[in-house]
Design a protein around this motif. Structure first.
Motif, PDB file in Angstrom:
ATOM      1  N   LEU A   1       0.833  -1.201   0.000  1.00 57.79           N
ATOM      2  CA  LEU A   1       0.000   0.000   0.000  1.00 57.79           C
ATOM      3  C   LEU A   1       0.866   1.249   0.000  1.00 57.79           C
ATOM      4  O   LEU A   1       0.530   2.246  -0.653  1.00 57.79           O
ATOM      5  CB  LEU A   1      -0.928  -0.001   1.218  1.00 57.79           C
ATOM      6  CG  LEU A   1      -1.849   1.211   1.352  1.00 57.79           C
ATOM      7  CD1 LEU A   1      -2.757   1.372   0.137  1.00 57.79           C
ATOM      8  CD2 LEU A   1      -2.690   1.110   2.623  1.00 57.79           C
ATOM      9  N   GLU A   2       1.975   1.199   0.693  1.00 60.81           N
ATOM     10  CA  GLU A   2       2.874   2.356   0.736  1.00 60.81           C
ATOM     11  C   GLU A   2       3.369   2.705  -0.665  1.00 60.81           C
ATOM     12  O   GLU A   2       3.399   3.875  -1.061  1.00 60.81           O
ATOM     13  CB  GLU A   2       4.065   2.063   1.651  1.00 60.81           C
ATOM     14  CG  GLU A   2       5.049   3.215   1.783  1.00 60.81           C
ATOM     15  CD  GLU A   2       6.211   2.903   2.698  1.00 60.81           C
ATOM     16  OE1 GLU A   2       7.093   3.780   2.847  1.00 60.81           O
ATOM     17  OE2 GLU A   2       6.248   1.800   3.260  1.00 60.81           O
TER      18      GLU A   2
ATOM     19  N   LEU B   1       0.506   4.282  -2.656  1.00 62.81           N
ATOM     20  CA  LEU B   1       0.290   5.674  -2.260  1.00 62.81           C
ATOM     21  C   LEU B   1       1.353   6.581  -2.861  1.00 62.81           C
ATOM     22  O   LEU B   1       1.047   7.680  -3.348  1.00 62.81           O
ATOM     23  CB  LEU B   1       0.294   5.792  -0.737  1.00 62.81           C
ATOM     24  CG  LEU B   1      -0.944   5.245  -0.020  1.00 62.81           C
ATOM     25  CD1 LEU B   1      -0.691   5.140   1.480  1.00 62.81           C
ATOM     26  CD2 LEU B   1      -2.150   6.137  -0.295  1.00 62.81           C
ATOM     27  N   GLU B   2       2.601   6.144  -2.833  1.00 63.70           N
ATOM     28  CA  GLU B   2       3.685   6.949  -3.410  1.00 63.70           C
ATOM     29  C   GLU B   2       3.474   7.142  -4.906  1.00 63.70           C
ATOM     30  O   GLU B   2       3.659   8.251  -5.435  1.00 63.70           O
ATOM     31  CB  GLU B   2       5.029   6.266  -3.147  1.00 63.70           C
ATOM     32  CG  GLU B   2       5.475   6.303  -1.695  1.00 63.70           C
ATOM     33  CD  GLU B   2       6.756   5.529  -1.469  1.00 63.70           C
ATOM     34  OE1 GLU B   2       7.250   4.897  -2.451  1.00 63.70           O
ATOM     35  OE2 GLU B   2       7.261   5.538  -0.337  1.00 63.70           O
TER      36      GLU B   2
ATOM     37  N   GLU C   1       0.488   9.592  -5.480  1.00 68.25           N
ATOM     38  CA  GLU C   1       0.827  10.983  -5.157  1.00 68.25           C
ATOM     39  C   GLU C   1       1.804  11.572  -6.165  1.00 68.25           C
ATOM     40  O   GLU C   1       1.740  12.765  -6.487  1.00 68.25           O
ATOM     41  CB  GLU C   1       1.385  11.050  -3.739  1.00 68.25           C
ATOM     42  CG  GLU C   1       0.323  10.756  -2.684  1.00 68.25           C
ATOM     43  CD  GLU C   1       0.882  10.664  -1.268  1.00 68.25           C
ATOM     44  OE1 GLU C   1       2.026  11.120  -1.052  1.00 68.25           O
ATOM     45  OE2 GLU C   1       0.178  10.135  -0.383  1.00 68.25           O
TER      46      GLU C   1
ATOM     47  N   LYS D   1      -2.524  13.967  -2.240  1.00 70.85           N
ATOM     48  CA  LYS D   1      -2.893  12.735  -1.562  1.00 70.85           C
ATOM     49  C   LYS D   1      -4.259  12.266  -2.073  1.00 70.85           C
ATOM     50  O   LYS D   1      -5.073  13.073  -2.523  1.00 70.85           O
ATOM     51  CB  LYS D   1      -2.941  12.950  -0.048  1.00 70.85           C
ATOM     52  CG  LYS D   1      -1.587  13.237   0.580  1.00 70.85           C
ATOM     53  CD  LYS D   1      -1.699  13.361   2.085  1.00 70.85           C
ATOM     54  CE  LYS D   1      -0.342  13.648   2.706  1.00 70.85           C
ATOM     55  NZ  LYS D   1       0.616  12.520   2.456  1.00 70.85           N
ATOM     56  N   PRO D   2      -4.530  10.972  -2.008  1.00 73.57           N
ATOM     57  CA  PRO D   2      -5.841  10.481  -2.466  1.00 73.57           C
ATOM     58  C   PRO D   2      -6.959  10.937  -1.537  1.00 73.57           C
ATOM     59  O   PRO D   2      -6.752  11.105  -0.334  1.00 73.57           O
ATOM     60  CB  PRO D   2      -5.683   8.959  -2.423  1.00 73.57           C
ATOM     61  CG  PRO D   2      -4.606   8.715  -1.409  1.00 73.57           C
ATOM     62  CD  PRO D   2      -3.662   9.872  -1.549  1.00 73.57           C
TER      63      PRO D   2
ATOM     64  N   LEU E   1      -8.528   6.356  -1.663  1.00 69.61           N
ATOM     65  CA  LEU E   1      -7.769   5.547  -0.710  1.00 69.61           C
ATOM     66  C   LEU E   1      -8.394   4.164  -0.569  1.00 69.61           C
ATOM     67  O   LEU E   1      -7.682   3.148  -0.519  1.00 69.61           O
ATOM     68  CB  LEU E   1      -7.707   6.252   0.643  1.00 69.61           C
ATOM     69  CG  LEU E   1      -6.943   5.513   1.749  1.00 69.61           C
ATOM     70  CD1 LEU E   1      -5.490   5.256   1.335  1.00 69.61           C
ATOM     71  CD2 LEU E   1      -6.988   6.311   3.052  1.00 69.61           C
TER      72      LEU E   1
ATOM     73  N   LEU F   1      -7.466   2.228  -3.674  1.00 70.48           N
ATOM     74  CA  LEU F   1      -6.064   1.805  -3.633  1.00 70.48           C
ATOM     75  C   LEU F   1      -5.902   0.574  -2.745  1.00 70.48           C
ATOM     76  O   LEU F   1      -5.225  -0.397  -3.123  1.00 70.48           O
ATOM     77  CB  LEU F   1      -5.184   2.946  -3.113  1.00 70.48           C
ATOM     78  CG  LEU F   1      -4.926   4.104  -4.079  1.00 70.48           C
ATOM     79  CD1 LEU F   1      -4.338   5.295  -3.337  1.00 70.48           C
ATOM     80  CD2 LEU F   1      -3.988   3.669  -5.204  1.00 70.48           C
ATOM     81  N   LYS F   2      -6.517   0.591  -1.574  1.00 68.61           N
ATOM     82  CA  LYS F   2      -6.440  -0.558  -0.671  1.00 68.61           C
ATOM     83  C   LYS F   2      -7.044  -1.795  -1.323  1.00 68.61           C
ATOM     84  O   LYS F   2      -6.511  -2.905  -1.208  1.00 68.61           O
ATOM     85  CB  LYS F   2      -7.159  -0.249   0.640  1.00 68.61           C
ATOM     86  CG  LYS F   2      -6.465   0.786   1.518  1.00 68.61           C
ATOM     87  CD  LYS F   2      -7.284   1.070   2.775  1.00 68.61           C
ATOM     88  CE  LYS F   2      -6.580   2.096   3.659  1.00 68.61           C
ATOM     89  NZ  LYS F   2      -7.396   2.431   4.866  1.00 68.61           N
TER      90      LYS F   2
END
Length: 283
Positions: free
Chosen positions: A247-248, A251-252, A255, A261-262, A267, A270-271
């Motif tokens: 997930l990290e 997110l990167e 972004e 940020k989402p 979010l 993404l998860k």
């Protein structure tokens, strides 16, 4: 209360606190079609009472969009020709073999054939459970089916979906309206919610080929074209960012692409796509 989309299309809004999906009604000059049967006898009868107040042709057909219990457990109440695709029929056939007494329901819950919410709703909203049995399907189709309700054509099609493999949509061409059921949602496997990443673009392709401006969804009721396009864009961008089990990392990547940020929905997406990567890594 029924919502009127046009002189021939109505819908009963979803009630997520009761796990009740959107139910649809399409009326031609001769017949009416119901889209999804509801999650219980009570849900179906609530819908039928609303329909009784309308001056519409008799209900002849009922189509089930997919074989999740909240969409079909009320289907007996309509006295209609039941229409399903072949995979939906296979799954519902298992439920036709179930017993609905307290002891059996507890066994199904313990064996995870039914979740606890489903069992609670069956106990509270299906009377005469000792003798309850789902009716057989009347029309079973493979890929698509066209219905003529009397100067009102409705096209039923099984599509590729991120939610289930048996998703059916109902499209009314002259109204530019499509009932999507739950086809555009994620699913849960091994207690992980996830979007089937491999089905995302094929699903969007299957839905966007229809010239629709009104989209009826199982648990949001109705969206317009701009809202659906925004939804597609958020899903696709999240899917592109989630190319690993991290997930990290997702997110990167997100972004870096969007310079922000989402939001809350992004979010979640993404998860869900990362979870799909996790599930694929376990195969």
């Amino acid at each position: 209360m029924l919502n009127k989309l046009s002189k021939s299309i109505y819908y009963l809004s979803n009630q997520n606190d009761k796990e009740r999906p959107t139910l649809g009604l399409v009326c031609g000059d001769k017949y009416s079609l119901v889209i999804d049967g509801g999650n219980s006898v009570q849900h179906a009868n609530d819908f039928l009472r609303e329909i009784e107040s309308l001056n519409v042709p008799p209900i002849k057909y009922l189509v089930i969009t997919h074989a999740h219990w909240d969409h079909f457990l009320g289907m007996n109440e309509y006295n209609a020709t039941i229409i399903v695709n072949s995979l939906t029929n296979e799954i519902i056939n298992k439920w036709r073999g179930y017993s609905y007494d307290d002891r059996s329901l507890e066994e199904y819950k313990n064996s995870k054939k039914m979740d606890s919410l489903c069992v609670d709703i069956i106990k509270n909203e299906i009377p005469d459970r000792e003798s309850f049995q789902l009716n057989a399907s009347d029309i079973i189709f493979e890929e698509s089916l066209k219905l003529d309700l009397g100067n009102k054509v409705c096209i039923l099609e099984r599509i590729r979906s991120t939610h289930t493999d048996d998703s059916t949509v109902a499209y009314i061409p002259d109204e530019k309206t499509i009932f999507l059921g739950d086809s555009v949602y994620c699913t849960t496997t091994n207690s992980l919610f996830h979007f089937k990443q491999s089905k995302l673009l094929p699903m969007i392709e299957d839905i966007q080929k229809y010239d629709a401006v009104h989209f009826l969804l199982g648990h949001e009721s109705i969206c317009d074209l701009d809202e659906m396009n925004s939804y597609w864009n958020e899903l696709v961008s999240a899917s592109k960012a989630a190319d690993s089990t991290s997930l990290e990392s997702a997110l990167e990547s997100f972004e870096a692409d969007h310079k922000r940020k989402p939001n809350e929905d992004e979010l979640f997406f993404l998860k869900a796509f990362v979870n799909d990567q996790i599930l694929k890594s376990q195969l």
